[in-house]
Design an enzyme around this catalytic site. Structure first.
Site, mmCIF file in Angstrom:
data_model
loop_
_atom_site.group_PDB
_atom_site.id
_atom_site.type_symbol
_atom_site.label_atom_id
_atom_site.label_comp_id
_atom_site.label_asym_id
_atom_site.label_seq_id
_atom_site.Cartn_x
_atom_site.Cartn_y
_atom_site.Cartn_z
ATOM 1 N N SER A 144 0.845 -1.203 0.000
ATOM 2 C CA SER A 144 0.000 0.000 0.000
ATOM 3 C C SER A 144 0.875 1.246 0.000
ATOM 4 O O SER A 144 1.978 1.240 0.570
ATOM 5 C CB SER A 144 -0.863 0.002 1.261
ATOM 6 N N TYR A 157 -2.386 -1.686 9.961
ATOM 7 C CA TYR A 157 -2.499 -2.145 8.563
ATOM 8 C C TYR A 157 -1.226 -1.786 7.789
ATOM 9 O O TYR A 157 -0.622 -2.639 7.125
ATOM 10 C CB TYR A 157 -3.737 -1.490 7.940
HETATM 11 P P1 NDP Z 1 -11.798 -5.570 -2.056
HETATM 12 O O1 NDP Z 1 -12.501 -5.400 -0.759
HETATM 13 O O2 NDP Z 1 -12.396 -4.957 -3.283
HETATM 14 O O3 NDP Z 1 -11.578 -7.132 -2.352
HETATM 15 C C1 NDP Z 1 -10.998 -7.938 -1.360
HETATM 16 C C2 NDP Z 1 -10.735 -9.315 -1.911
HETATM 17 O O4 NDP Z 1 -10.059 -10.084 -0.901
HETATM 18 C C3 NDP Z 1 -12.010 -10.074 -2.241
HETATM 19 O O5 NDP Z 1 -11.739 -10.949 -3.303
HETATM 20 C C4 NDP Z 1 -12.277 -10.855 -0.951
HETATM 21 O O6 NDP Z 1 -13.045 -12.050 -1.142
HETATM 22 C C5 NDP Z 1 -10.861 -11.207 -0.530
HETATM 23 N N1 NDP Z 1 -10.753 -11.423 0.902
HETATM 24 C C6 NDP Z 1 -11.118 -10.605 1.915
HETATM 25 N N2 NDP Z 1 -10.868 -11.177 3.111
HETATM 26 C C7 NDP Z 1 -10.341 -12.394 2.851
HETATM 27 C C8 NDP Z 1 -9.889 -13.474 3.652
HETATM 28 N N3 NDP Z 1 -9.943 -13.445 4.988
HETATM 29 N N4 NDP Z 1 -9.423 -14.567 3.028
HETATM 30 C C9 NDP Z 1 -9.380 -14.623 1.695
HETATM 31 N N5 NDP Z 1 -9.787 -13.662 0.867
HETATM 32 C C10 NDP Z 1 -10.263 -12.552 1.452
HETATM 33 O O7 NDP Z 1 -10.312 -5.016 -1.787
HETATM 34 P P2 NDP Z 1 -9.217 -4.436 -2.813
HETATM 35 O O8 NDP Z 1 -9.297 -5.114 -4.105
HETATM 36 O O9 NDP Z 1 -9.289 -2.962 -2.758
HETATM 37 O O10 NDP Z 1 -7.868 -4.853 -2.028
HETATM 38 C C11 NDP Z 1 -7.017 -5.848 -2.507
HETATM 39 C C12 NDP Z 1 -5.646 -5.656 -1.885
HETATM 40 O O11 NDP Z 1 -5.158 -4.361 -2.195
HETATM 41 C C13 NDP Z 1 -5.612 -5.771 -0.354
HETATM 42 O O12 NDP Z 1 -4.445 -6.471 0.033
HETATM 43 C C14 NDP Z 1 -5.544 -4.315 0.087
HETATM 44 O O13 NDP Z 1 -4.929 -4.214 1.339
HETATM 45 C C15 NDP Z 1 -4.717 -3.710 -1.022
HETATM 46 N N6 NDP Z 1 -4.850 -2.269 -1.220
HETATM 47 C C16 NDP Z 1 -6.047 -1.696 -1.539
HETATM 48 C C17 NDP Z 1 -6.134 -0.337 -1.731
HETATM 49 C C18 NDP Z 1 -7.421 0.357 -2.047
HETATM 50 O O14 NDP Z 1 -7.486 1.583 -1.913
HETATM 51 N N7 NDP Z 1 -8.463 -0.353 -2.492
HETATM 52 C C19 NDP Z 1 -4.939 0.524 -1.622
HETATM 53 C C20 NDP Z 1 -3.733 -0.196 -1.314
HETATM 54 C C21 NDP Z 1 -3.704 -1.529 -1.131
HETATM 55 P P3 NDP Z 1 -14.684 -12.005 -1.112
HETATM 56 O O15 NDP Z 1 -15.090 -11.287 -2.380
HETATM 57 O O16 NDP Z 1 -15.119 -13.432 -1.113
HETATM 58 O O17 NDP Z 1 -15.052 -11.268 0.119
#
Ligand code: NDP
Length: 252
Positions: A144, A157
């Protein structure tokens, strides 16, 4: 030459979904994981197949290390049955949750949840899958922008994302002899469901971030899927152990 196969955690939504679709567009088959949203994951699989690649969705709790050996065995069987292969090529550790809790208020349970998903889970998932990765493969971990700049409430985080950046350097070092590249992509704020969808749905927050971003807007999932798939591509064979920020120039 075999078609390449990628495993993308958290591929049902957001950045993981965009990564899966970019890879499919380039002819890479994708195994994606979801946590609870099976329907969304199946819809991504349909989109992958619509692009002419193969897709499979598997359930995974990325924070539950006790399940990883069984998950790896499931991947091994899948590779054998669907692809007649013993290994896959690209691993994207992307699954994650957002949790805003100031240092004075964060609970031990919240800390443990973040730790299990964002750091411990990534290390031990990678460990479990390494025997199934092809030599010459590639790993991309997702960090991030918050490791470079600081916003209140994101201390735990961001610290765990910082740990992922260090881990990535060590992965690059230890896996270099196998020809495996490991890099970490650090996205800025992106419009996804992450953290309750605040960056996307709160117009004030969205405008504040856009004003602090060189390219003048908040990021979209497609902005990140393209970067991750480019790092995984065979054309990249000399970038390893690097943190690549993809934030459109946030807080420069
Ligand atoms: P979303 O909330 O859009 O998607 C999250 C994804 O992770 C979904 O596929 C979800 O599955 C899965 N997930 C959540 N919890 C678990 C778990 N316990 N075990 C397995 N899978 C899990 O998030 P983003 O796409 O925005 O985030 C993706 C990554 O990017 C993360 O690591 C986040 O920290 C990082 N990030 C995001 C930013 C942002 O601004 N969006 C900025 C910087 C980093 P399901 O659909 O089944 O719930």
């Amino acid at each position: 030459m075999n078609k390449k196969i990628a495993l993308v955690t958290g591929g049902s939504r957001g950045l993981g979904k965009s990564t899966a679709l970019h890879l499919a567009q380039k002819g890479v088959d994708v195994i994606l994981t979801y946590h609870s949203r099976k329907e969304e994951a199946e819809a991504v699989v349909a989109e992958i197949e619509g692009r002419g690649a193969r897709g499979v969705a598997l359930q995974l709790d990325a924070g539950d290390c006790s399940r990883f050996a069984a998950f790896a065995a499931q991947i091994q069987t899948l590779l054998h049955d669907r692809w007649q292969r013993k290994n896959f090529d690209y691993l994207v550790n992307n699954a994650g949750i957002g949790l805003n809790a100031p240092i004075g208020e964060i609970t031990e349970a919240q800390f443990d949840q973040l730790m299990n998903i964002h750091f411990k889970g990534v290390l031990f998932m990678t460990q479990a899958l390494l025997p199934l990765m092809a030599d010459g493969g590639r790993i991309v971990n997702v960090s991030s922008g918050l490791t470079r700049f600081s916003l209140p409430g994101m201390a735990a985080y961001a610290a765990m994302k910082g740990a992922i950046e260090v881990l990535t350097r060590y992965l690059a070092k230890e896996l270099g002899p196998r020809g495996i590249l490991a890099n970490v992509v650090a996205p800025g704020a992106i419009e996804t469901d992450f953290g309750g969808g605040r960056v996307r749905d709160n117009a004030e927050v969205n405008a504040q971030i856009a004003a602090q971003t060189a390219l003048g807007r908040v990021g979209l999932p497609e902005d990140i899927g393209g970067v991750i798939s480019a790092l995984l591509a065979e054309e990249n064979r000399w970038i390893t152990g690097q943190r690549i920020e993809a934030s459109g120039g946030m807080f420069l």
